[in-house]
Design an enzyme around this catalytic site. Structure first.
Site, PDB file in Angstrom:
ATOM      1  N   THR A 120       4.031 -10.830  30.073  1.00  0.00           N
ATOM      2  CA  THR A 120       3.581  -9.601  29.296  1.00  0.00           C
ATOM      3  C   THR A 120       3.207  -9.777  27.967  1.00  0.00           C
ATOM      4  O   THR A 120       3.699 -10.449  27.091  1.00  0.00           O
ATOM      5  CB  THR A 120       4.783  -8.729  29.201  1.00  0.00           C
ATOM      6  N   LEU A 252      16.794   8.387  35.100  1.00  0.00           N
ATOM      7  CA  LEU A 252      17.027   9.434  34.471  1.00  0.00           C
ATOM      8  C   LEU A 252      18.860   9.532  34.210  1.00  0.00           C
ATOM      9  O   LEU A 252      19.561  10.527  34.018  1.00  0.00           O
ATOM     10  CB  LEU A 252      16.835  10.929  35.201  1.00  0.00           C
ATOM     11  N   GLY A 259      18.200  -1.836  27.442  1.00  0.00           N
ATOM     12  CA  GLY A 259      18.359  -3.214  26.884  1.00  0.00           C
ATOM     13  C   GLY A 259      17.689  -4.049  27.595  1.00  0.00           C
ATOM     14  O   GLY A 259      16.603  -3.972  28.273  1.00  0.00           O
ATOM     15  N   CYS A 262      13.087  -7.226  28.367  1.00  0.00           N
ATOM     16  CA  CYS A 262      11.705  -6.535  28.475  1.00  0.00           C
ATOM     17  C   CYS A 262      11.341  -5.069  27.848  1.00  0.00           C
ATOM     18  O   CYS A 262      10.600  -5.209  26.913  1.00  0.00           O
ATOM     19  CB  CYS A 262      11.327  -6.370  29.904  1.00  0.00           C
ATOM     20  N   LYS A 265      11.664  -4.962  23.788  1.00  0.00           N
ATOM     21  CA  LYS A 265      10.438  -5.777  22.845  1.00  0.00           C
ATOM     22  C   LYS A 265       9.104  -5.134  23.548  1.00  0.00           C
ATOM     23  O   LYS A 265       8.160  -5.365  22.546  1.00  0.00           O
ATOM     24  CB  LYS A 265      10.737  -7.368  23.238  1.00  0.00           C
TER      25      LYS A 265
HETATM   26  C1  UGA Z   1      12.090  -3.688  33.422  1.00  0.00           C
HETATM   27  C2  UGA Z   1      11.243  -3.069  34.427  1.00  0.00           C
HETATM   28  O1  UGA Z   1      11.910  -2.120  35.333  1.00  0.00           O
HETATM   29  C3  UGA Z   1      10.577  -3.915  35.436  1.00  0.00           C
HETATM   30  O2  UGA Z   1       9.636  -3.117  36.164  1.00  0.00           O
HETATM   31  C4  UGA Z   1       9.707  -4.969  34.789  1.00  0.00           C
HETATM   32  O3  UGA Z   1       9.055  -5.995  35.584  1.00  0.00           O
HETATM   33  C5  UGA Z   1      10.603  -5.907  33.898  1.00  0.00           C
HETATM   34  O4  UGA Z   1      11.411  -5.089  33.075  1.00  0.00           O
HETATM   35  C6  UGA Z   1       9.836  -6.728  33.207  1.00  0.00           C
HETATM   36  O5  UGA Z   1       9.084  -6.340  32.103  1.00  0.00           O
HETATM   37  O6  UGA Z   1       9.857  -7.920  33.305  1.00  0.00           O
HETATM   38  P1  UGA Z   1      14.562  -4.902  33.849  1.00  0.00           P
HETATM   39  O7  UGA Z   1      14.375  -5.423  32.462  1.00  0.00           O
HETATM   40  O8  UGA Z   1      15.020  -5.970  34.764  1.00  0.00           O
HETATM   41  O9  UGA Z   1      13.191  -4.499  34.378  1.00  0.00           O
HETATM   42  O10 UGA Z   1      15.632  -3.621  33.678  1.00  0.00           O
HETATM   43  P2  UGA Z   1      15.547  -2.153  34.323  1.00  0.00           P
HETATM   44  O11 UGA Z   1      15.967  -1.999  35.587  1.00  0.00           O
HETATM   45  O12 UGA Z   1      14.045  -1.581  34.014  1.00  0.00           O
HETATM   46  O13 UGA Z   1      16.527  -1.690  33.148  1.00  0.00           O
HETATM   47  C7  UGA Z   1      16.339  -1.789  31.647  1.00  0.00           C
HETATM   48  C8  UGA Z   1      17.293  -0.923  30.995  1.00  0.00           C
HETATM   49  O14 UGA Z   1      17.452   0.394  31.211  1.00  0.00           O
HETATM   50  C9  UGA Z   1      18.910  -1.644  31.484  1.00  0.00           C
HETATM   51  O15 UGA Z   1      19.467  -1.993  30.097  1.00  0.00           O
HETATM   52  C10 UGA Z   1      19.293  -0.255  32.093  1.00  0.00           C
HETATM   53  O16 UGA Z   1      20.694  -0.259  32.008  1.00  0.00           O
HETATM   54  C11 UGA Z   1      18.607   0.766  31.421  1.00  0.00           C
HETATM   55  N1  UGA Z   1      18.674   2.311  32.301  1.00  0.00           N
HETATM   56  C12 UGA Z   1      18.014   2.261  33.295  1.00  0.00           C
HETATM   57  C13 UGA Z   1      19.182   3.223  31.740  1.00  0.00           C
HETATM   58  O17 UGA Z   1      19.886   3.194  30.567  1.00  0.00           O
HETATM   59  N2  UGA Z   1      19.243   4.406  32.394  1.00  0.00           N
HETATM   60  C14 UGA Z   1      18.412   4.437  33.503  1.00  0.00           C
HETATM   61  O18 UGA Z   1      18.465   5.514  34.169  1.00  0.00           O
HETATM   62  C15 UGA Z   1      17.840   3.323  34.235  1.00  0.00           C
END
Ligand code: UGA
Length: 434
Positions: A120, A252, A259, A262, A265
């Site tokens: 990225t 949602l 956190g 990805c 940052k």
């Molecule tokens: C994220 C993106 O979802 C991927 O599509 C992307 O490829 C990736 O970053 C990247 O840039 O490489 P990831 O970091 O694995 O993936 O995590 P997510 O599943 O997006 O969750 C991110 C954070 O949001 C977690 O801390 C999760 O607990 C939080 N979250 C997620 C919430 O607080 N509420 C929600 O409804 C969903």
């Protein structure tokens, strides 16, 4: 076709194993010898469900790992998967690993090969890298550069690599699209949509997608703040608005916020890049998205203080350290950040996470790490549910209630059975939920 993968972190290691599963001959390169050794023994250097069997199946056959960049010389396609963390002295992305990888690759790029960026990066990077390669390779060697952003989620990395929901090919030359179509032939055969575009659009797709997801989470967390002052329930609110297909229920879930390596940052780097381009105003909202997100952590610390009167000397159990379940990643983890803030305010914090304990102990060695959830909870005056591992939902409030000194449960993920906790005599506190 021979493939090289540069950088074997969460993205590169799984991508390399995925490419081997698709039948390619793959070499993965990393500067970290310990990581390379672990990979060559068929063990991922991190926890990612279903990835060890894939690695084990292919290592020593079509897949190998090395620290020696010269081994990419045979490859036709090179995927650049190195990290772009936040810079230490600004919000922008640190491009040192991308730049040094490209420079290290250049002497070994053969004529007709394709370099494919997956990391990225700030928009405009790909065009600069293409120039850098063009200038540094001899005239007899023609190399194209494409950008193919990655959307894999930790915890689902294998599935997202083998069955992506879309493919984005940012290309600037004649051959790149055809080569990428050949690499991803299986997914394309399964009707995965392909968007072919120019280099800057492909770079932007990635940061735009992560910015949208971060905004969605901060939106519902802002609603949680309003629910807190009105007595409304953010979970019911999310269910109700989520039925509108234009909004959708996914991402949602209000709680301690986002956190990981990805989302946080990426929104900062995107906003920093927009400012560099004189378009800071367009992304000013991302600063608010970030601020709402960081307030969630403070709010949990304040809730514990309010309920216990003081933090000093109080025993607090923290369930979860990873930034999300099914991962051992603690980068910018809300759970660990809250545990750390409580500890620094004088609380005695006992942390348990099913997979992330070694990583957590490395970056926060002064916390107390328990061997199990029940050990962490024993004699606690407050229990915090901060990473939604299924085993935490299986704890029986009546049983664990007998082990604590004070039945206070702060559910930072709004996922525990509120009624069961209250019936067992607990004070249950959700975020944005009465
Ligand atoms: C994220 C993106 O979802 C991927 O599509 C992307 O490829 C990736 O970053 C990247 O840039 O490489 P990831 O970091 O694995 O993936 O995590 P997510 O599943 O997006 O969750 C991110 C954070 O949001 C977690 O801390 C999760 O607990 C939080 N979250 C997620 C919430 O607080 N509420 C929600 O409804 C969903």
């Amino acid at each position: 076709m021979r493939i090289s993968v540069i950088g074997t972190g969460y993205l590169g290691a799984v991508h390399a194993a995925g490419m081997a599963e698709l039948g390619f001959d793959v070499v993965g390169v990393d500067i970290d010898a310990a990581k390379v050794e672990s990979l060559n023994q068929g063990r991922m250097p991190f926890y990612e469900p279903n990835s060890d069997p894939l690695l084990d199946k292919h290592v020593g056959k079509g897949l190998r790992f090395t620290t020696d960049m010269a081994e990419i010389a045979d490859a036709d396609v090179h995927f650049v998967c190195v990290g772009t963390p936040q810079r230490k002295n600004s919000l922008a992305a640190d491009m040192a690993f991308v730049n040094s990888s490209i420079d290290a690759m250049i002497p070994f790029l053969k004529d007709g090969s394709l370099v494919v960026g997956k990391s990225t990066v700030p928009v405009g990077t790909a065009e600069k890298l293409a120039e850098r390669i063009e200038v540094a390779t001899p005239e007899s060697v023609s190399v194209e550069l494409a950008w193919n952003p990655e959307f894999l989620r930790e915890g689902f990395a294998v599935q997202d690599t083998l069955h992506p929901d879309r493919l984005v090919f940012g290309v600037n030359g004649d051959n790149a699209e055809g080569i990428l179509r050949e690499v991803y032939a299986r997914a394309i055969g399964d009707d995965t949509p392909v968007v072919v575009t120019d280099l800057p659009t492909a770079e932007l797709v990635k940061v735009a997608a992560n910015s949208f997801l971060a905004t969605k989470i901060s939106f519902i967390n802002a609603m949680a703040e309003i629910c807190d002052v009105t007595g409304a329930d953010v979970t019911a609110l999310a269910d109700a608005i989520g039925h509108d297909e234009r909004i959708g229920r996914k991402f949602l879930n209000a709680g301690v916020g986002f956190g990981g390596g990805c989302l946080p940052k990426d929104i900062r780097a995107f906003s920093a890049r927009a400012s560099e381009l004189g378009a800071g105003q367009s992304l000013a909202f991302l600063n608010e998205v970030d601020a709402i997100n960081l307030r969630r952590r403070e709010q949990v610390v304040n809730l514990v203080r309010e309920h216990l009167g003081t933090l000093h000397g109080r025993r607090v159990a923290v369930l979860g350290a990873a930034f999300k379940p099914d991962s051992d990643d603690v980068r910018d983890s809300p759970a660990l950040s809250i545990a750390g803030q409580l500890h620094l305010a004088g609380a005695q914090v006992s942390v348990y996470d099913p997979k992330a304990m070694p990583n957590a102990a490395r970056i926060f060695p002064t916390l107390n790490y328990a061997d199990s959830a029940t050990e962490a909870i024993a004699d606690a005056e407050a229990v915090l549910h901060l990473t939604e591992w299924p085993e935490f939902r299986e704890l029986d409030p009546a049983v664990i209630g007998a082990d604590v000194a004070n039945k206070l449960m702060i559910d930072g993920r709004n996922l525990l059975d509120r009624d069961a906790y209250r019936q067992a005599g607990w004070t249950y506190v959700g975020l944005g939920r009465p």
